[in-house]
Design a protein around this motif. Structure first.
Motif, mmCIF file in Angstrom:
data_model
loop_
_atom_site.group_PDB
_atom_site.id
_atom_site.type_symbol
_atom_site.label_atom_id
_atom_site.label_comp_id
_atom_site.label_asym_id
_atom_site.label_seq_id
_atom_site.Cartn_x
_atom_site.Cartn_y
_atom_site.Cartn_z
ATOM 1 N N CYS A 37 0.845 -1.216 0.000
ATOM 2 C CA CYS A 37 0.000 0.000 0.000
ATOM 3 C C CYS A 37 0.871 1.254 0.000
ATOM 4 O O CYS A 37 0.605 2.221 -0.728
ATOM 5 C CB CYS A 37 -0.919 -0.001 1.217
ATOM 6 N N LEU A 38 1.902 1.249 0.836
ATOM 7 C CA LEU A 38 2.751 2.434 0.931
ATOM 8 C C LEU A 38 3.523 2.656 -0.372
ATOM 9 O O LEU A 38 3.709 3.806 -0.805
ATOM 10 C CB LEU A 38 3.711 2.297 2.107
ATOM 11 N N LYS A 39 3.977 1.573 -0.991
ATOM 12 C CA LYS A 39 4.677 1.734 -2.270
ATOM 13 C C LYS A 39 3.747 2.258 -3.357
ATOM 14 O O LYS A 39 4.127 3.099 -4.177
ATOM 15 C CB LYS A 39 5.265 0.387 -2.706
ATOM 16 N N ARG A 40 2.491 1.743 -3.330
ATOM 17 C CA ARG A 40 1.526 2.232 -4.313
ATOM 18 C C ARG A 40 1.232 3.711 -4.069
ATOM 19 O O ARG A 40 1.119 4.492 -5.016
ATOM 20 C CB ARG A 40 0.237 1.407 -4.213
ATOM 21 N N ALA A 41 1.131 4.092 -2.795
ATOM 22 C CA ALA A 41 0.894 5.506 -2.466
ATOM 23 C C ALA A 41 2.071 6.356 -2.944
ATOM 24 O O ALA A 41 1.889 7.466 -3.473
ATOM 25 C CB ALA A 41 0.687 5.675 -0.956
ATOM 26 N N LEU A 72 2.936 15.196 0.017
ATOM 27 C CA LEU A 72 2.507 13.796 -0.009
ATOM 28 C C LEU A 72 3.643 12.858 0.396
ATOM 29 O O LEU A 72 3.434 11.874 1.119
ATOM 30 C CB LEU A 72 1.991 13.420 -1.413
ATOM 31 N N PHE A 73 4.848 13.175 -0.089
ATOM 32 C CA PHE A 73 6.002 12.342 0.269
ATOM 33 C C PHE A 73 6.249 12.367 1.782
ATOM 34 O O PHE A 73 6.574 11.343 2.386
ATOM 35 C CB PHE A 73 7.257 12.825 -0.465
ATOM 36 N N ILE A 74 6.100 13.554 2.360
ATOM 37 C CA ILE A 74 6.339 13.691 3.806
ATOM 38 C C ILE A 74 5.276 12.918 4.587
ATOM 39 O O ILE A 74 5.578 12.275 5.606
ATOM 40 C CB ILE A 74 6.341 15.183 4.214
ATOM 41 N N GLU A 75 4.038 12.983 4.115
ATOM 42 C CA GLU A 75 2.964 12.236 4.781
ATOM 43 C C GLU A 75 3.246 10.727 4.715
ATOM 44 O O GLU A 75 3.053 10.008 5.711
ATOM 45 C CB GLU A 75 1.620 12.540 4.112
ATOM 46 N N ILE A 76 3.699 10.268 3.553
ATOM 47 C CA ILE A 76 4.009 8.843 3.406
ATOM 48 C C ILE A 76 5.190 8.465 4.304
ATOM 49 O O ILE A 76 5.209 7.391 4.925
ATOM 50 C CB ILE A 76 4.316 8.511 1.936
ATOM 51 N N LEU A 77 6.189 9.365 4.410
ATOM 52 C CA LEU A 77 7.318 9.134 5.304
ATOM 53 C C LEU A 77 6.837 8.904 6.738
ATOM 54 O O LEU A 77 7.324 8.002 7.437
ATOM 55 C CB LEU A 77 8.280 10.330 5.249
ATOM 56 N N ASN A 78 5.887 9.699 7.161
ATOM 57 C CA ASN A 78 5.362 9.548 8.522
ATOM 58 C C ASN A 78 4.667 8.207 8.705
ATOM 59 O O ASN A 78 4.701 7.617 9.794
ATOM 60 C CB ASN A 78 4.413 10.702 8.855
ATOM 61 N N LYS A 79 3.994 7.725 7.641
ATOM 62 C CA LYS A 79 3.394 6.392 7.715
ATOM 63 C C LYS A 79 4.482 5.320 7.843
ATOM 64 O O LYS A 79 4.359 4.360 8.613
ATOM 65 C CB LYS A 79 2.526 6.127 6.482
ATOM 66 N N TYR A 80 5.554 5.482 7.072
ATOM 67 C CA TYR A 80 6.680 4.549 7.173
ATOM 68 C C TYR A 80 7.218 4.504 8.601
ATOM 69 O O TYR A 80 7.487 3.431 9.151
ATOM 70 C CB TYR A 80 7.793 4.962 6.207
ATOM 71 N N LEU A 81 7.411 5.685 9.188
ATOM 72 C CA LEU A 81 7.936 5.763 10.553
ATOM 73 C C LEU A 81 6.979 5.088 11.544
ATOM 74 O O LEU A 81 7.408 4.439 12.498
ATOM 75 C CB LEU A 81 8.160 7.228 10.940
ATOM 76 N N TYR A 82 5.661 5.278 11.308
ATOM 77 C CA TYR A 82 4.670 4.685 12.207
ATOM 78 C C TYR A 82 4.809 3.162 12.222
ATOM 79 O O TYR A 82 4.889 2.535 13.295
ATOM 80 C CB TYR A 82 3.266 5.095 11.745
ATOM 81 N N THR A 109 14.798 1.838 3.495
ATOM 82 C CA THR A 109 13.585 2.365 2.839
ATOM 83 C C THR A 109 13.299 3.781 3.334
ATOM 84 O O THR A 109 13.009 4.689 2.547
ATOM 85 C CB THR A 109 12.369 1.452 3.126
ATOM 86 N N ILE A 110 13.368 3.944 4.655
ATOM 87 C CA ILE A 110 13.115 5.265 5.255
ATOM 88 C C ILE A 110 14.165 6.262 4.792
ATOM 89 O O ILE A 110 13.855 7.406 4.428
ATOM 90 C CB ILE A 110 13.097 5.150 6.799
ATOM 91 N N GLN A 111 15.453 5.813 4.775
ATOM 92 C CA GLN A 111 16.542 6.704 4.396
ATOM 93 C C GLN A 111 16.399 7.150 2.940
ATOM 94 O O GLN A 111 16.567 8.347 2.625
ATOM 95 C CB GLN A 111 17.878 5.975 4.580
ATOM 96 N N ALA A 133 7.923 23.049 7.051
ATOM 97 C CA ALA A 133 7.740 22.963 8.508
ATOM 98 C C ALA A 133 7.418 21.536 8.928
ATOM 99 O O ALA A 133 7.908 21.041 9.965
ATOM 100 C CB ALA A 133 6.617 23.911 8.943
ATOM 101 N N PHE A 134 6.596 20.850 8.113
ATOM 102 C CA PHE A 134 6.208 19.471 8.424
ATOM 103 C C PHE A 134 7.435 18.550 8.379
ATOM 104 O O PHE A 134 7.638 17.707 9.270
ATOM 105 C CB PHE A 134 5.143 19.024 7.419
ATOM 106 N N PHE A 135 8.259 18.738 7.372
ATOM 107 C CA PHE A 135 9.451 17.890 7.233
ATOM 108 C C PHE A 135 10.436 18.151 8.376
ATOM 109 O O PHE A 135 11.010 17.212 8.948
ATOM 110 C CB PHE A 135 10.119 18.149 5.879
ATOM 111 N N ALA A 136 10.600 19.428 8.725
ATOM 112 C CA ALA A 136 11.495 19.772 9.835
ATOM 113 C C ALA A 136 10.993 19.155 11.140
ATOM 114 O O ALA A 136 11.776 18.644 11.958
ATOM 115 C CB ALA A 136 11.588 21.301 9.969
ATOM 116 N N SER A 137 9.686 19.176 11.326
ATOM 117 C CA SER A 137 9.100 18.582 12.533
ATOM 118 C C SER A 137 9.314 17.070 12.548
ATOM 119 O O SER A 137 9.597 16.476 13.601
ATOM 120 C CB SER A 137 7.592 18.896 12.575
ATOM 121 N N THR A 138 9.209 16.444 11.369
ATOM 122 C CA THR A 138 9.437 14.999 11.276
ATOM 123 C C THR A 138 10.876 14.647 11.640
ATOM 124 O O THR A 138 11.138 13.670 12.361
ATOM 125 C CB THR A 138 9.105 14.507 9.849
ATOM 126 N N LEU A 139 11.835 15.448 11.147
ATOM 127 C CA LEU A 139 13.253 15.210 11.466
ATOM 128 C C LEU A 139 13.503 15.384 12.963
ATOM 129 O O LEU A 139 14.278 14.622 13.568
ATOM 130 C CB LEU A 139 14.136 16.156 10.653
#
Length: 790
Positions: free
Chosen positions: A687-691, A714-724, A737-739, A762-768
């Motif tokens: 699912c994540l790869k398709r997204a 969208l990429f940042i949102e998917i990154l957060n799903k990966y981290l979850y 994959t995350i890297q 801002a979202f990406f900085a918060s994720t980091l």
């Protein structure tokens, strides 16, 4: 001509004031020089200005008040003269030599007051002489003001109990007789005013008479202030004499005003003890007298008296006030066959208010009043008089306001019968008042019979009548009405499941019969009440076998299916879908897999066939995914079927960003924290790869259409799903994959054709920062995040 008449009247008033002031000036000079002879001469000339017949009552009053002020000064002079040795008896004789009778009587009243103060003769003799002498003026206007003057200057000199003028020869009876005699003569003069002048001016004269009514009414106020007038004297002398004059004058204005005066000026306990006498006079009044206002005023006074202290309530029971008032009202309505319906309803409304205050525990009395009202309305039929319908609303609101409990009103058998005579709009108004009372007092309706009776009362809101079926209601008003009904449904509750199921069935019957346009307001609260009942049943042991019990979860779910199906035909697909999902979740909690599956199927059918808007589809799909994720009752086959459908819907959304977000949301369908069996790491990664693929396509599309790269959000949102999932222990999600995804995002953000997006940055900085925080946290989580370079 009217303007000319007003102008002439102003001239005559000005001339009268001028003459009065000139003579008053000479009178003052005579008073200053203690010249009694000249003082009497000029005072008589001054008072002669009051002999005019040219002025209207309003203008005459202005002239009279100026003369009154001068007479007070003259009275002080007479008082000083007696102190200097002048005989008050000689002075009393001397003023009677004035040439004209009107000035003579004004002077006689003025000296008479000084005479009473001197106590050289009994007060009763002087008062009797004065009241008799005033008969000499028979002109209505002049006589009325003269007697008003007599009443005003003598009111503090009556031989009352405790008064300094009370003596062996002077009694309260004499004081009462003086006031009654003066009142009688003033009323006769007042009534005669209507015949002074041509018939064409009758309306104007009636208006002028109305302005003078207080002159007559002051006599009754004086009577009420006499300390010696106890209940016995009031009952035997005062009230019969006053009512005799009221009845005999046969004048509409006088009768209405004087009856109102009697009610307002005398004590409430006197009215209660003389109810027979007072009510006996009402049928003798002229048919044109506003008897409803008179009796309403009386009942209002008595109601307030009853509410003032519980100690007086036995007095009401002793005199049987309710029966007397009820009988009197019935006789009056029967005698006046053409009495307007608004008057009839007003009388019954006042009687009901009285009954509720005096006999709050006697519901049979209140029902009797409503029944009498119904009997009268049955002759008239449906009301079309707005004033009458307002009074009906007041009548029906009285029990609600008194008891603060609709259940008490439901016990009145005639209550719904009165409502039948309201027009459709007023019926709605009354229904809203009933609902407001329930909400305000937090009254829970707990039995099916009461719910049935209540819905019969508010049927104007829950179903169309034949007369209004085709009418276009105001949209805002309609919404307000139906929201009120929705709030009411939440107040129908019983802890006994069987009784609650009965209530739900009654409500369902009524709302399904109310037309489709109301269903979007009334179905949701009933659905949630039913779901609440299902959850109650889940926590209870069933005493009866499921086949015998009335309210089982299965039966309730069948009812809910019918309700939502009716709602979906409105059409209201988005709302119906939400309710289907709520029911599916409740069925899941009850471990009823087939039922939950059926509700999901219905939700999917609605999504496919009825929901066509892009935004609505996105919202509906996320609701489906969120609900499906929480399902634990499904077997593998059903779950796979429903999950496959949801992922298929995700890929078919119109906009790429919506597709992407729906697809990565579907990943949660394959990974549930509280279910070991629902952890399919490979399908999550798929699912994540398709997204990610869809997000990349969206990026390329933006580059092709706008000449610059799209947002990396969208990429940042998917990154957060990966981290979850990385944190949750999905082995398919690796550090590499995350890297790789982080490097992709960084590259895209730093490229020359990247679009500036402060929110994404801002979202990406918060994720980091989150990754760094997890590294520093310590323990297993820290070790897991250590290889990730952020």
């Amino acid at each position: 001509m009217i303007a000319a008449g007003v102008e002439d009247e102003e001239k005559w008033l000005s001339a009268g004031i001028t003459g009065l002031q000139q003579n008053a000036f000479h009178m003052h000079r005579a008073l200053d020089s203690n010249n009694l002879k000249d003082a009497l001469k000029y005072s008589a000339q001054m008072l002669s200005e009051l002999r005019t017949s040219r002025l209207s009552p309003h203008k005459y009053y202005a002239l009279y008040m100026r003369a009154f002020d001068e007479l007070r000064k003259l009275e002080l002079f007479f008082h000083e003269e007696t102190r200097r040795g002048c005989s008050i008896i000689e002075l009393y004789e001397l003023v009677q030599h004035a040439g004209n009778i009107l000035p003579r009587l004004y002077l006689l009243c003025t000296v008479g007051c000084v005479y009473i103060k001197s106590k050289e003769a009994p007060a009763k003799d002087i008062l009797k002489d004065l009241v008799e002498m005033c008969r000499g003026i028979q002109h209505p206007l002049r006589g009325l003001f003269l007697r008003s003057y007599l009443s005003q200057v003598s009111r503090d000199k009556l031989p009352d109990i405790g008064s300094e003028y009370e003596g062996d020869a002077d009694t309260v009876t004499d004081a009462v007789e003086f006031v009654l005699q003066n009142f009688t003569e003033m009323n006769k003069l007042w009534v005669r005013m209507q015949y002074q002048g041509p018939a064409r001016d009758k309306d104007r004269r009636e208006k002028e008479r109305s302005e003078l009514r207080d002159l007559v009414g002051k006599n009754l106020h004086v009577l009420s202030q006499i300390e010696g007038v106890d209940l016995d004297m009031y009952k035997d002398t005062v009230l019969p004499r006053v009512l005799e004059q009221v009845v005999n004058c046969k004048d509409e204005l006088a009768q209405y005003y004087l009856m109102d005066c009697i009610i307002q000026v005398f004590p409430d306990e006197y009215h209660l003890q003389t109810l027979d006498i007072l009510l006996g006079a009402c049928p003798q009044l002229q048919a044109s007298v506003d008897i409803k206002s008179v009796l309403s005023s009386l009942m209002e006074r008595l109601s307030n008296y009853a509410a003032s202290s519980p100690e007086v309530l036995p007095d009401f029971l002793q005199v049987d006030a309710f029966s007397k008032l009820n009988s009197a009202i019935g006789k009056i309505i029967e005698a006046q066959a053409d009495m307007p319906v608004v008057a009839v309803v007003t009388l019954y409304s006042s009687l009901l208010t009285f009954t509720l205050h005096v006999h709050p525990d006697r519901l049979d009395y209140a029902d009797q009043v409503l029944g009498s009202c119904v009997n009268k309305l049955s002759i008239i039929g449906k009301l079309d008089d707005s004033k009458a319908t307002k009074q009906i609303v007041a009548l029906l609101s009285a029990p609600l306001n008194k008891y603060n409990n609709v259940i008490t009103a439901l016990k009145l058998s005639n209550y719904p019968r009165v409502m039948e005579y309201l027009d459709n709009e007023t019926n709605k108004v009354m229904a809203k008042i009933i609902i407001q009372s329930i909400m305000k007092n937090e009254t829970y309706i707990s039995t099916g019979d009461k719910v049935e009776a209540l819905f019969e009362l508010i049927k104007g809101l829950i179903k169309d009548t034949d007369a209004t079926a085709d009418d276009e209601d105001d949209e805002e008003d309609f919404k307000e009405e139906q929201n009120a009904v929705a709030r009411l449904i939440q107040m129908l509750h019983n802890n006994d499941p069987e009784e609650m199921f009965k209530i739900i069935n009654i409500v369902r019957k009524h709302i399904l019969a109310g037309g489709v346009k109301r269903l979007s307001f009334t179905v949701p609260p009933l659905v949630f009440s039913s779901l609440k009942l299902i959850r109650t049943l889940q926590n209870q042991d069933m005493d009866k076998p499921e086949d015998e019990a009335e309210g089982t979860p299965k039966k309730i779910f069948q009812l809910l299916n019918q309700l939502i199906e009716a709602l979906s035909n409105v059409p209201a697909p988005e709302l119906s879908l939400r309710l289907y999902l709520q029911c599916a979740e409740a069925a899941n909690d009850s471990d009823l897999e087939p039922v939950a599956c059926e509700f999901f199927t219905q939700a999917y059918i609605l999504y496919e066939e009825e929901i066509s808007g892009s935004r609505e589809q996105v919202t509906a799909l996320h609701l489906i995914i969120g609900t499906l994720q929480r399902m634990h009752a499904f077997g593998v086959e059903n779950r796979d079927t429903l999950t496959h459908k949801a992922t298929g819907y995700s890929a078919k959304l119109l906009k790429k960003p919506d597709q992407c977000r729906a697809v990565y949301a579907c990943s949660h369908l394959f990974w549930t924290d509280d279910q070991e069996g629902a952890r399919e790491g490979e399908r999550v990664l798929l699912c994540l790869k398709r997204a990610l693929k869809i997000a990349n396509a969206a990026q390329q599309m933006a580059n092709a259409t706008r000449g610059s790269g799209g947002s990396v959000m969208l990429f940042i949102e998917i990154l957060n799903k990966y981290l979850y999932y990385f944190e949750k222990g999905n082995n398919q999600i690796t550090v590499n994959t995350i890297q790789d995804l982080m490097e992709l995002i960084t590259t895209e953000m730093q490229s020359d054709n990247a679009a500036t997006d402060p929110a994404a940055e801002a979202f990406f900085a918060s994720t980091l920062r989150y990754i760094q925080f997890q590294k520093q946290k310590g323990g297993a989580v820290s070790e897991k995040y250590e290889p990730v370079k952020a």
